[in-house]
Design an enzyme around this catalytic site. Structure first.
Site, PDB file in Angstrom:
ATOM      1  N   ARG A  95      -7.945  -7.504  -9.252  1.00 34.53           N
ATOM      2  CA  ARG A  95      -8.741  -8.709  -9.547  1.00 34.53           C
ATOM      3  C   ARG A  95     -10.131  -8.309 -10.015  1.00 34.53           C
ATOM      4  NH1 ARG A  95      -9.201  -7.652  -4.037  1.00 34.53           N
ATOM      5  NH2 ARG A  95     -11.384  -7.201  -3.513  1.00 34.53           N
TER       6      ARG A  95
ATOM      7  N   LYS B 299       0.817  -1.221   0.000  1.00 35.55           N
ATOM      8  CA  LYS B 299       0.000   0.000   0.000  1.00 35.55           C
ATOM      9  C   LYS B 299       0.846   1.266   0.000  1.00 35.55           C
ATOM     10  CE  LYS B 299      -3.208  -2.946  -0.065  1.00 35.55           C
ATOM     11  NZ  LYS B 299      -3.747  -3.325  -1.377  1.00 35.55           N
TER      12      LYS B 299
END
Ligand code: MV4
Length: 503
Positions: A293, A117
């Site tokens: 995804r 992140k």
């Protein structure tokens, strides 16, 4: 290269969702299954199915080497990972490619970069995308943590670099709490991800969670497919998503969409992905995370754009160019998705696996259900408790809500407790009806949403069930007549239920 056979490295509704598109494209589907999934629907749907191990995911759906071995043995050209499990596992993606199998998703490098992140924040800053104010390096000392909160101001969130989805996160309101919170986030991150790096962000109070769907091909073409509003969540578990977002204006959409495309282009993204933003009531928005995804809530985007996202993923993996440009894409009407979980809203949403005794799925105009359970099917204890997604579409938001209420009314599941009644109550709240809600919605409406309700697939004694189903039908008819005549008091139905309880 034309893909002829795909191994779906997943289970449940998403495995079937992917196989449906394969079937339409003339592609052969290969299922893999664990011990607990011998009788699962995805096994029945596929052309071929292979056993990959014991019931726990760690011994089956997470066993990448075994799955690749099966793919090689059965001659699959590609692996679709679905969501969860191996979908954001860079080493699995790399092993696929190294074995000569196409991984349907972005490159391992991009998965790694967005999985960290802090790296993701740095990438977005470099691309000019607004991020939440905070650090761009991991916190090296306690002294540094104090300096950071003095410069960005309280409250802040301490987050794990390897985290996402709420794990390893700490909210800090007071300066004296920063050191224990950094320590707690670190140890949780180390235990969950094997990496104790943390960073600090300014806390955005009552944000909206809005994400943009993006598609990128291998030739540098990137588009966004508009937004999804995902603020109806409970402890980081999404319950309802809708598109368009009630908060959105055409101007904000154009701006955020442009940044979402910039974000994807910054990593030469190929495949389907999502850029998550936090948005405050003043329309300030900040990049939060990128998901590399296909997401659970992708069908609402499919419904308003008319685009089959799985088909596009497959074509991108084959090396084809996107068949549309940004200006070809339109949002039409309004779509809402409700996630149906086998869990007990009256008992702190505890998972409630068991045998499906009776199921009636909603049908009719504007309704789609993506599920996998059938009558007599026993939900295994090992996996996620989501058993179906109910997606509705209508011309506008009010009609979509009315249609969702109608579809939830038609939905009957007995044998296990489900969130269906809870979802119906959400549809009845003023905040949802007006569209003025944020990520605090469930907490804010907690009292109304958790009033005791009996009209829900209870685990009753077998002899009781037939009578109960009949009773539910009668009760539902009675309720509907009350809803159609709003002058009558909606509380009355609870008196009715109490009488039933005493019987
Ligand atoms: C935040 C935030 C407020 N400010 N970050 C929760 C899950 C993880 N992906 C990020 N999350 C949040 N990060 C800052 N700087 C609030 C949340 C958050 C949240 C985000 C999206 C949807 C629901 C949420 C519920 C609680 C907290």
């Amino acid at each position: 290269m034309k893909i002829k056979k795909i191994l779906i490295a997943n289970r449940g509704e998403i495995a079937i969702r992917i196989m449906r598109t394969c079937r339409e494209m003339g592609i052969c589907s290969v299922a893999v299954f664990s011990e607990a999934d011998r009788t699962a629907m995805h096994v029945r749907y596929a052309e071929e199915a292979y056993y990959i191990g014991k019931s726990p995911s760690s011994e089956s759906y997470l066993n990448g080497d075994k799955i690749i071995e099966v793919a090689l043995r059965c001659g699959a050209d590609a692996i679709h990972p679905g969501y969860g499990f191996l979908s954001e596992n860079a080493s699995f993606a790399k092993k696929c490619t190294d074995s000569g199998i196409i991984f349907i998703g972005p490159s391992p490098e991009v998965i790694i970069r967005m999985g960290d992140k802090i790296e993701a924040r740095k990438t977005m800053i470099a691309a000019g995308v607004p991020v939440v104010p905070g650090t761009t390096e991991h916190i090296k000392s306690e002294k540094e943590a104090i300096e950071v909160i003095r410069s960005i101001g309280l409250p802040v969130m301490v987050k794990a670099a390897a985290g996402g989805g709420g794990k390893g996160m700490r909210l800090v309101h007071r300066e004296e709490d920063i050191i224990p919170s950094v320590r707690a986030a670190r140890s949780e991150a180390l235990a969950s991800f094997g990496d104790d790096a943390v960073y600090i962000e300014k806390y955005i109070t009552s944000p909206h969670h809005i994400e943009f769907q993006i598609l990128g091909d291998q030739h540098g073409n990137t588009v966004h497919l508009f937004e999804r509003e995902c603020s109806v969540q409970r402890r980081h578990q999404k319950m309802i998503e809708e598109t368009p977002s009630p908060l959105m204006t055409p101007e904000l959409r154009a701006t955020m969409g442009k940044y979402a495309v910039e974000a994807a282009k910054a990593v030469a993204y190929s495949g389907a992905g999502t850029i998550e933003f936090l948005v405050d009531d003043n329309h300030n928005f900040y990049f939060l995370e990128m998901n590399t995804r296909l997401q659970v809530e992708h069908p609402i985007t499919e419904r308003v754009t008319g685009i089959d996202l799985v088909k596009q993923q497959i074509k991108i993996a084959e090396g084809e160019k996107l068949p549309f440009k940004q200006e070809d894409l339109k949002q039409s009407g309004h779509a809402i998705e409700c996630r149906v979980y086998a869990e007990d809203p009256d008992n702190n949403f505890m998972p409630n696996p068991g045998k499906i005794f009776n199921i009636t799925q909603p049908l009719g105009l504007g309704v789609r259900t993506d599920g996998y359970v059938y009558e007599g099917y026993e939900i295994p204890i090992y996996y996620d408790s989501m058993i179906a997604k109910l997606i509705v579409w209508a011309e506008n938001r009010d009609e979509a809500i009315a249609r969702m209420r109608r579809a939830l009314y038609e939905y009957k599941i007995t044998g296990v407790k489900t969130s269906i009644k809870f979802l119906e109550k959400i549809m009845e709240t003023e905040d949802f009806k007006t569209g003025i809600y944020d990520t605090n919605f469930i907490e804010k409406n907690k009292d109304f949403l958790t009033e005791k309700s009996l009209c829900d697939g209870e685990c009753l004694d077998m002899v009781m069930i037939a009578a109960y189903v009949e009773y539910l039908d009668q009760l539902n008819r009675a309720q509907t007549s009350k809803q159609l005549y709003p002058a009558q008091n909606r509380w009355k139905k609870y008196t009715y239920q109490k009488n039933f309880e005493r019987l």
